[in-house]
Design an enzyme around this catalytic site. Structure first.
Site, PDB file in Angstrom:
ATOM      1  N   VAL A  97      64.910 -68.438 -43.985  1.00 49.78           N
ATOM      2  CA  VAL A  97      65.885 -68.979 -43.043  1.00 49.78           C
ATOM      3  C   VAL A  97      67.320 -68.698 -43.487  1.00 49.78           C
ATOM      4  O   VAL A  97      68.268 -69.104 -42.810  1.00 49.78           O
ATOM      5  CB  VAL A  97      65.669 -70.493 -42.834  1.00 49.78           C
ATOM      6  CG1 VAL A  97      64.335 -70.745 -42.154  1.00 49.78           C
ATOM      7  CG2 VAL A  97      65.756 -71.273 -44.147  1.00 49.78           C
ATOM      8  N   ASP A  98      67.517 -68.001 -44.601  1.00 50.45           N
ATOM      9  CA  ASP A  98      68.858 -67.608 -45.025  1.00 50.45           C
ATOM     10  C   ASP A  98      69.294 -66.353 -44.269  1.00 50.45           C
ATOM     11  O   ASP A  98      68.507 -65.744 -43.542  1.00 50.45           O
ATOM     12  CB  ASP A  98      68.901 -67.386 -46.547  1.00 50.45           C
ATOM     13  CG  ASP A  98      67.975 -66.267 -47.004  1.00 50.45           C
ATOM     14  OD1 ASP A  98      68.191 -65.099 -46.596  1.00 50.45           O
ATOM     15  OD2 ASP A  98      67.021 -66.540 -47.764  1.00 50.45           O
ATOM     16  N   HIS A 113      60.817 -68.079 -38.785  1.00 53.72           N
ATOM     17  CA  HIS A 113      60.912 -69.509 -39.084  1.00 53.72           C
ATOM     18  C   HIS A 113      62.295 -70.068 -38.780  1.00 53.72           C
ATOM     19  O   HIS A 113      62.636 -71.158 -39.232  1.00 53.72           O
ATOM     20  CB  HIS A 113      60.538 -69.778 -40.545  1.00 53.72           C
ATOM     21  CG  HIS A 113      59.097 -69.543 -40.830  1.00 53.72           C
ATOM     22  ND1 HIS A 113      58.602 -69.345 -42.098  1.00 53.72           N
ATOM     23  CD2 HIS A 113      58.022 -69.463 -40.003  1.00 53.72           C
ATOM     24  CE1 HIS A 113      57.288 -69.150 -42.039  1.00 53.72           C
ATOM     25  NE2 HIS A 113      56.927 -69.220 -40.774  1.00 53.72           N
ATOM     26  N   CYS A 121      69.820 -78.494 -30.117  1.00 55.65           N
ATOM     27  CA  CYS A 121      69.808 -79.846 -29.570  1.00 55.65           C
ATOM     28  C   CYS A 121      68.392 -80.205 -29.143  1.00 55.65           C
ATOM     29  O   CYS A 121      67.759 -79.463 -28.394  1.00 55.65           O
ATOM     30  CB  CYS A 121      70.762 -79.932 -28.383  1.00 55.65           C
ATOM     31  SG  CYS A 121      70.785 -81.549 -27.564  1.00 55.65           S
ATOM     32  N   CYS A 143      75.395 -80.372 -24.066  1.00 54.18           N
ATOM     33  CA  CYS A 143      75.249 -81.570 -23.226  1.00 54.18           C
ATOM     34  C   CYS A 143      76.125 -82.727 -23.673  1.00 54.18           C
ATOM     35  O   CYS A 143      76.166 -83.770 -23.011  1.00 54.18           O
ATOM     36  CB  CYS A 143      73.783 -82.007 -23.180  1.00 54.18           C
ATOM     37  SG  CYS A 143      73.148 -82.621 -24.775  1.00 54.18           S
ATOM     38  N   GLY A 180      57.599 -60.320 -51.427  1.00 53.13           N
ATOM     39  CA  GLY A 180      57.926 -61.657 -51.893  1.00 53.13           C
ATOM     40  C   GLY A 180      57.297 -62.774 -51.088  1.00 53.13           C
ATOM     41  O   GLY A 180      57.894 -63.837 -50.940  1.00 53.13           O
ATOM     42  N   ASN A 206      55.623 -57.702 -54.868  1.00 51.68           N
ATOM     43  CA  ASN A 206      55.734 -59.113 -55.203  1.00 51.68           C
ATOM     44  C   ASN A 206      55.954 -59.280 -56.704  1.00 51.68           C
ATOM     45  O   ASN A 206      55.693 -58.359 -57.479  1.00 51.68           O
ATOM     46  CB  ASN A 206      54.451 -59.850 -54.796  1.00 51.68           C
ATOM     47  CG  ASN A 206      54.721 -61.236 -54.255  1.00 51.68           C
ATOM     48  OD1 ASN A 206      55.783 -61.814 -54.482  1.00 51.68           O
ATOM     49  ND2 ASN A 206      53.746 -61.793 -53.553  1.00 51.68           N
ATOM     50  N   ALA A 224      61.835 -58.237 -57.257  1.00 57.31           N
ATOM     51  CA  ALA A 224      62.087 -57.554 -55.987  1.00 57.31           C
ATOM     52  C   ALA A 224      63.267 -56.604 -56.086  1.00 57.31           C
ATOM     53  O   ALA A 224      63.250 -55.517 -55.480  1.00 57.31           O
ATOM     54  CB  ALA A 224      62.330 -58.583 -54.881  1.00 57.31           C
TER      55      ALA A 224
END
Length: 238
Positions: A97-98, A113, A121, A143, A180, A206, A224
């Protein structure tokens, strides 16, 4: 040197960002060994204690922004550009998520992800870029309601994003590479099996063998930042 595969599907996991200082999740000492995911990474946890959940992801967002891409991120970005220049494609799909792939130079990244640098929201569904802390008092830009903003990421019990597009790109690939990854997170863990069923060559890069390492045709183990550039160089994509 033989020509590189024209269509490469690369799946990356927490291991590629570990050398940038971001923790993995399931390894010894990883994030989910130190923190209870059921209290921090589920819709139920957010409903029960939104402030604690938001604080946790605000901390993770700040850490991600302080991190820097490493040679593995940059090597994949160069390979993506080189393949595109030759009429091919490196489809870069990440469980992370970075934004280190993007800051490493990648032009197109599919975040299955979600992304720490986005908010969503829970009331109207509006999503938007967000680099600062998310607070319950913040109004939704869509909103104007407060108390409804959450990180735009996938929590336990939720479906990964972009699954149809990911499946389509995998079916078109000549080579599947996992970098990884733990091999234990669905749906990503099943991609090597799907690739094998389609006759696609598979490779694991990996630090150590993953839970499904035996399913790969080829494997290279080590940091890596070393093995990813070396592998891509062997493909003629350095």
């Amino acid at each position: 040197m033989a020509s590189p595969p024209a269509r490469i599907f690369v799946l990356t996991g927490a291991g590629i960002s570990a050398e940038s200082g971001l923790g993995t999740f399931r390894d010894r000492g990883g994030i989910w060994e130190r923190f209870d995911p059921m209290r921090l990474a589920t819709p139920e946890a957010f409903a029960a204690d939104p402030d604690t959940v938001l604080d946790f992801y605000n901390w993770r967002r700040r850490n991600a922004l302080a991190a820097e891409p490493n040679p593995a991120h940059r090597a994949l970005a160069r390979a993506q550009a080189r393949l595109a220049d030759g009429g091919g494609r490196l489809f870069l799909c990440t469980q992370n998520v970075d934004d280190l792939h993007e800051r490493g130079g990648a032009e197109a990244v599919t975040h299955m992800h979600g992304a720490l640098l986005r908010a969503r929201c829970t009331g109207c569904g509006h999503g938007f870029a967000c680099r600062g802390d998310i607070l319950r008092a913040d109004p939704c830009p869509g909103c104007a309601r407060t108390g409804t903003l959450r990180p735009d990421i996938v929590w336990f019990g939720e479906m990964p994003m972009h699954l149809e597009a990911i499946d389509a790109r995998l079916r078109e690939a000549d080579l599947f590479v996992a970098v990884g990854t733990s091999g234990s997170v669905l749906s990503a863990a099943g991609y090597v099996t799907q690739a094998r069923s389609l006759g696609i060559r598979t490779c694991e890069l990996n630090l150590e063998p993953s839970d499904n390492a035996s399913l790969f045709d080829e494997a290279r183990y080590g940091p890596a930042s070393e093995i990813v550039p070396a592998f891509l160089a062997d493909l003629g994509l350095a």
